[in-house]
Design a protein around this motif. Sequence first.
Motif, PDB file in Angstrom:
ATOM      1  N   ASN A  34     -53.255  63.184   7.665  1.00 31.01           N
ATOM      2  CA  ASN A  34     -53.722  62.885   9.011  1.00 31.01           C
ATOM      3  C   ASN A  34     -54.961  63.702   9.354  1.00 31.01           C
ATOM      4  O   ASN A  34     -55.918  63.174   9.915  1.00 31.01           O
ATOM      5  N   TYR A  35     -54.956  64.986   9.037  1.00 30.44           N
ATOM      6  CA  TYR A  35     -56.100  65.835   9.364  1.00 30.44           C
ATOM      7  C   TYR A  35     -57.356  65.367   8.632  1.00 30.44           C
ATOM      8  O   TYR A  35     -58.428  65.249   9.231  1.00 30.44           O
ATOM      9  N   THR A  36     -57.229  65.088   7.353  1.00 32.22           N
ATOM     10  CA  THR A  36     -58.382  64.620   6.580  1.00 32.22           C
ATOM     11  C   THR A  36     -58.878  63.282   7.119  1.00 32.22           C
ATOM     12  O   THR A  36     -60.089  63.078   7.267  1.00 32.22           O
ATOM     13  N   LEU A  37     -57.964  62.385   7.434  1.00 37.03           N
ATOM     14  CA  LEU A  37     -58.342  61.085   7.985  1.00 37.03           C
ATOM     15  C   LEU A  37     -59.049  61.248   9.324  1.00 37.03           C
ATOM     16  O   LEU A  37     -60.082  60.616   9.569  1.00 37.03           O
ATOM     17  N   ILE A  38     -58.548  62.116  10.188  1.00 37.30           N
ATOM     18  CA  ILE A  38     -59.166  62.337  11.494  1.00 37.30           C
ATOM     19  C   ILE A  38     -60.560  62.936  11.335  1.00 37.30           C
ATOM     20  O   ILE A  38     -61.513  62.520  11.999  1.00 37.30           O
ATOM     21  N   LYS A  39     -60.689  63.910  10.450  1.00 39.25           N
ATOM     22  CA  LYS A  39     -61.979  64.568  10.253  1.00 39.25           C
ATOM     23  C   LYS A  39     -63.028  63.589   9.743  1.00 39.25           C
ATOM     24  O   LYS A  39     -64.135  63.507  10.281  1.00 39.25           O
ATOM     25  N   GLU A  40     -62.694  62.848   8.707  1.00 34.83           N
ATOM     26  CA  GLU A  40     -63.644  61.898   8.133  1.00 34.83           C
ATOM     27  C   GLU A  40     -63.958  60.757   9.094  1.00 34.83           C
ATOM     28  O   GLU A  40     -65.113  60.317   9.202  1.00 34.83           O
ATOM     29  N   THR A  41     -62.957  60.270   9.812  1.00 39.29           N
ATOM     30  CA  THR A  41     -63.159  59.179  10.756  1.00 39.29           C
ATOM     31  C   THR A  41     -64.023  59.620  11.927  1.00 39.29           C
ATOM     32  O   THR A  41     -64.889  58.871  12.382  1.00 39.29           O
ATOM     33  N   THR A  42     -63.811  60.838  12.414  1.00 36.56           N
ATOM     34  CA  THR A  42     -64.628  61.351  13.513  1.00 36.56           C
ATOM     35  C   THR A  42     -66.081  61.477  13.099  1.00 36.56           C
ATOM     36  O   THR A  42     -66.995  61.089  13.842  1.00 36.56           O
ATOM     37  N   GLU A  43     -66.309  62.000  11.917  1.00 40.74           N
ATOM     38  CA  GLU A  43     -67.683  62.147  11.423  1.00 40.74           C
ATOM     39  C   GLU A  43     -68.367  60.785  11.300  1.00 40.74           C
ATOM     40  O   GLU A  43     -69.512  60.603  11.737  1.00 40.74           O
ATOM     41  N   ALA A  44     -67.679  59.818  10.728  1.00 35.30           N
ATOM     42  CA  ALA A  44     -68.264  58.485  10.554  1.00 35.30           C
ATOM     43  C   ALA A  44     -68.478  57.787  11.900  1.00 35.30           C
ATOM     44  O   ALA A  44     -69.502  57.124  12.105  1.00 35.30           O
ATOM     45  N   ALA A  45     -67.542  57.947  12.827  1.00 34.79           N
ATOM     46  CA  ALA A  45     -67.682  57.312  14.140  1.00 34.79           C
ATOM     47  C   ALA A  45     -68.830  57.933  14.932  1.00 34.79           C
ATOM     48  O   ALA A  45     -69.536  57.229  15.662  1.00 34.79           O
ATOM     49  N   MET A  46     -69.045  59.229  14.768  1.00 33.91           N
ATOM     50  CA  MET A  46     -70.183  59.866  15.448  1.00 33.91           C
ATOM     51  C   MET A  46     -71.501  59.372  14.860  1.00 33.91           C
ATOM     52  O   MET A  46     -72.483  59.193  15.595  1.00 33.91           O
ATOM     53  N   GLN A  47     -71.542  59.137  13.586  1.00 29.18           N
ATOM     54  CA  GLN A  47     -72.756  58.586  12.983  1.00 29.18           C
ATOM     55  C   GLN A  47     -72.992  57.151  13.457  1.00 29.18           C
ATOM     56  O   GLN A  47     -74.131  56.755  13.687  1.00 29.18           O
ATOM     57  N   ASP A  48     -71.917  56.378  13.603  1.00 32.09           N
ATOM     58  CA  ASP A  48     -72.051  55.014  14.122  1.00 32.09           C
ATOM     59  C   ASP A  48     -72.540  55.012  15.569  1.00 32.09           C
ATOM     60  O   ASP A  48     -73.262  54.109  15.976  1.00 32.09           O
ATOM     61  N   ALA A  49     -72.121  56.000  16.352  1.00 33.87           N
ATOM     62  CA  ALA A  49     -72.433  56.049  17.779  1.00 33.87           C
ATOM     63  C   ALA A  49     -73.768  56.720  18.079  1.00 33.87           C
ATOM     64  O   ALA A  49     -74.147  56.846  19.241  1.00 33.87           O
ATOM     65  N   PHE A  50     -74.488  57.159  17.064  1.00 31.42           N
ATOM     66  CA  PHE A  50     -75.777  57.825  17.275  1.00 31.42           C
ATOM     67  C   PHE A  50     -76.731  56.884  18.006  1.00 31.42           C
ATOM     68  O   PHE A  50     -76.892  55.731  17.623  1.00 31.42           O
ATOM     69  N   ASP A  51     -77.355  57.373  19.078  1.00 31.66           N
ATOM     70  CA  ASP A  51     -78.241  56.567  19.907  1.00 31.66           C
ATOM     71  C   ASP A  51     -79.680  56.713  19.406  1.00 31.66           C
ATOM     72  O   ASP A  51     -80.378  57.654  19.754  1.00 31.66           O
ATOM     73  N   TYR A  52     -80.087  55.760  18.576  1.00 27.39           N
ATOM     74  CA  TYR A  52     -81.430  55.806  17.999  1.00 27.39           C
ATOM     75  C   TYR A  52     -82.519  55.580  19.050  1.00 27.39           C
ATOM     76  O   TYR A  52     -83.619  56.102  18.924  1.00 27.39           O
ATOM     77  N   ALA A  53     -82.221  54.798  20.083  1.00 26.97           N
ATOM     78  CA  ALA A  53     -83.236  54.491  21.096  1.00 26.97           C
ATOM     79  C   ALA A  53     -83.686  55.751  21.824  1.00 26.97           C
ATOM     80  O   ALA A  53     -84.881  55.977  22.003  1.00 26.97           O
ATOM     81  N   SER A  54     -82.752  56.589  22.244  1.00 28.27           N
ATOM     82  CA  SER A  54     -83.147  57.815  22.948  1.00 28.27           C
ATOM     83  C   SER A  54     -83.827  58.800  22.000  1.00 28.27           C
ATOM     84  O   SER A  54     -84.700  59.560  22.426  1.00 28.27           O
ATOM     85  N   TYR A  55     -83.452  58.772  20.740  1.00 23.64           N
ATOM     86  CA  TYR A  55     -84.097  59.660  19.778  1.00 23.64           C
ATOM     87  C   TYR A  55     -85.537  59.212  19.504  1.00 23.64           C
ATOM     88  O   TYR A  55     -86.431  60.045  19.341  1.00 23.64           O
TER      89      TYR A  55
END
Length: 134
Positions: A34-55
């Motif tokens: 569970n911990y490994t799944l949460i860690k990897e999923t959080t990292e990937a979801a944050m990369q998906d949610a990156f706001d390129y327009a504001s950057y």
Amino acid sequence: MSESFWGTFIIGAGVLIITVIFFMQKVTNTSEQNYTLIKETTEAAMQDAFDYASYMIDGETIRINREVFVESFIRRFSQNASLANTYVVEFYDINEYPPKVSLKVKTKEGKFIGNQEVSFNITNKIDAIYETTE
């Protein structure tokens, strides 16, 4: 006659000890997975949610989109989580700028030993900050 009782006792104790070891190993493996799944999923979801327009506007502001993060996290987590367990996902803090998330995932692990159910509540909590290299 007493030797046969000792032999029966040793075999019974061995079976009981092996059962306890298997149960504890399953609980420990569930927590680690569970911990490994949460860690990897959080990292990937944050990369998906990156706001390129504001950057792209100023080149310095790194921010994430809250709704995209939650959607991506739930989708990725549900694809990889075990169907044998029930999960409760709680999002505590999602900051868009600076990008930071705090979440908790609870699951209940249980097994019947004889006619009694032995269960553990496993809780994994993670706080993540989105980091980039330049």
